[in-house]
Design a protein around this motif. Sequence first.
Motif, PDB file in Angstrom:
ATOM      1  N   ARG A  98      23.075  18.030   2.285  1.00 43.36           N
ATOM      2  CA  ARG A  98      22.085  17.615   3.279  1.00 43.36           C
ATOM      3  C   ARG A  98      22.581  17.854   4.691  1.00 43.36           C
ATOM      4  O   ARG A  98      21.821  18.265   5.563  1.00 43.36           O
ATOM      5  N   ALA A  99      23.863  17.578   4.937  1.00 46.91           N
ATOM      6  CA  ALA A  99      24.358  17.657   6.308  1.00 46.91           C
ATOM      7  C   ALA A  99      25.873  17.769   6.362  1.00 46.91           C
ATOM      8  O   ALA A  99      26.580  17.306   5.457  1.00 46.91           O
ATOM      9  N   VAL A 100      26.355  18.389   7.436  1.00 53.55           N
ATOM     10  CA  VAL A 100      27.771  18.428   7.775  1.00 53.55           C
ATOM     11  C   VAL A 100      27.902  17.817   9.171  1.00 53.55           C
ATOM     12  O   VAL A 100      27.216  18.247  10.106  1.00 53.55           O
ATOM     13  N   VAL A 101      28.768  16.811   9.283  1.00 50.84           N
ATOM     14  CA  VAL A 101      28.846  16.024  10.515  1.00 50.84           C
ATOM     15  C   VAL A 101      30.296  15.935  10.986  1.00 50.84           C
ATOM     16  O   VAL A 101      31.200  15.662  10.182  1.00 50.84           O
ATOM     17  N   GLY A 102      30.537  16.140  12.271  1.00 50.20           N
ATOM     18  CA  GLY A 102      31.873  15.933  12.834  1.00 50.20           C
ATOM     19  C   GLY A 102      32.334  14.510  12.582  1.00 50.20           C
ATOM     20  O   GLY A 102      31.592  13.559  12.834  1.00 50.20           O
ATOM     21  N   GLY A 103      33.559  14.342  12.091  1.00 57.42           N
ATOM     22  CA  GLY A 103      34.003  13.026  11.652  1.00 57.42           C
ATOM     23  C   GLY A 103      35.061  12.354  12.496  1.00 57.42           C
ATOM     24  O   GLY A 103      35.458  11.221  12.195  1.00 57.42           O
ATOM     25  N   ASN A 104      35.522  13.004  13.566  1.00 58.67           N
ATOM     26  CA  ASN A 104      36.626  12.416  14.324  1.00 58.67           C
ATOM     27  C   ASN A 104      36.218  11.147  15.072  1.00 58.67           C
ATOM     28  O   ASN A 104      36.808  10.080  14.889  1.00 58.67           O
ATOM     29  N   LEU A 105      35.207  11.240  15.909  1.00 59.00           N
ATOM     30  CA  LEU A 105      34.745  10.067  16.639  1.00 59.00           C
ATOM     31  C   LEU A 105      34.162   9.030  15.689  1.00 59.00           C
ATOM     32  O   LEU A 105      34.376   7.828  15.868  1.00 59.00           O
ATOM     33  N   LEU A 106      33.442   9.485  14.677  1.00 60.31           N
ATOM     34  CA  LEU A 106      32.832   8.548  13.734  1.00 60.31           C
ATOM     35  C   LEU A 106      33.873   7.687  13.033  1.00 60.31           C
ATOM     36  O   LEU A 106      33.624   6.514  12.741  1.00 60.31           O
ATOM     37  N   THR A 107      35.039   8.258  12.742  1.00 61.16           N
ATOM     38  CA  THR A 107      36.098   7.474  12.110  1.00 61.16           C
ATOM     39  C   THR A 107      36.526   6.328  13.018  1.00 61.16           C
ATOM     40  O   THR A 107      36.701   5.186  12.568  1.00 61.16           O
ATOM     41  N   ALA A 108      36.695   6.610  14.293  1.00 60.67           N
ATOM     42  CA  ALA A 108      37.069   5.565  15.247  1.00 60.67           C
ATOM     43  C   ALA A 108      35.973   4.519  15.378  1.00 60.67           C
ATOM     44  O   ALA A 108      36.242   3.312  15.421  1.00 60.67           O
ATOM     45  N   LEU A 109      34.722   4.969  15.418  1.00 59.90           N
ATOM     46  CA  LEU A 109      33.600   4.052  15.598  1.00 59.90           C
ATOM     47  C   LEU A 109      33.390   3.151  14.387  1.00 59.90           C
ATOM     48  O   LEU A 109      33.138   1.951  14.529  1.00 59.90           O
ATOM     49  N   ARG A 110      33.516   3.720  13.192  1.00 60.44           N
ATOM     50  CA  ARG A 110      33.278   2.891  11.998  1.00 60.44           C
ATOM     51  C   ARG A 110      34.418   1.912  11.767  1.00 60.44           C
ATOM     52  O   ARG A 110      34.217   0.802  11.277  1.00 60.44           O
TER      53      ARG A 110
END
Length: 321
Positions: A98-110
């Motif tokens: 369905r999607a490919v999403v950059g995960g660097n910032l998301l890791t910090a946010l989650r």
Amino acid sequence: MYIVPEKEIAALVTRKDNFDAVEQVFASMASKSAYNFPVIREAIGHADALYGFKSGFDRAALNLGLKSGGYWPGNAAKGLTNHQSTVFLFDADTGKCRAVVGGNLLTALRTAAAAAVSVAHLARKDSKVLGMIGAGHQATFQLQAVAEQRDFEKVVAWNRTPEKLASLEKVAKELGLPFESVSLDELGAQADVIVTIVSSQAAILKDGQVKPGTHIACMGTDTKGKQEVEAALVARATVFTDEIAQSISIGEAQHAIADGSLKQADIAEIGAVINGDHPGRRSDDEVTLFDGTGVGLQDLAVASKVVDLAIEKGIAIEVDF
């Protein structure tokens, strides 16, 4: 298939978006409608890198996928972030990507959102002083997210190298909160909520330094051997976690489990508090501790929210795949 580049994510998602996504997935985990698959983490024998996968499926939200990535210690010299990750989401009905999403910032946010969820559900309502232990990259995200959960009047902080606390002081001032660099004894004596976010192989915060009624969010221990707080403190506290299997094996609880001062049955899922199946904090004198080990379902939850927002705002890149 949609692509959401790393550079677009900061402007797309809010801290409330992340909080809501992580809170929901913790609730789903506790109700057994969401589960994480076994984690793979390996040293690849090149560039001193650690590489792995975290994955899972949330039947309630229909989030299926994985986060792929790891740690490349030489990246900073190349102008890159040492932690690199990408989230892949799949259609639960067809298996198509369905999607490919950059995960660097998301890791910090989650990760920050998980600590914030624990404070929202476990800290005393009258908490006034927020204590921060650690001043690395993740610490500023923790401070921003946690500070929103109570009417804090002050931030106190400790770091091995005090000069690195400048980044936290800057964020505290932006939040309108007085900031003070203190010793660990002073931090424990003042703080009603303590967030630990360090990479350590030995306990930094000791049991005797923490006053009754404190809530502690331990966010830095995610590997066997790591430790942020003394095992006696974990044993003294009422312990909550994202996933019990990780808490006892790679989380902060591993050491108290190993010395027999804490039993697996003593640990509750934070999702059970969110669902109303566990009372959470029972008294103002109780010490509560959240062992945030980090699970793949958190990554999928925030990534799915980002994709929805990117599509809504016309930012997502659609490709035929």
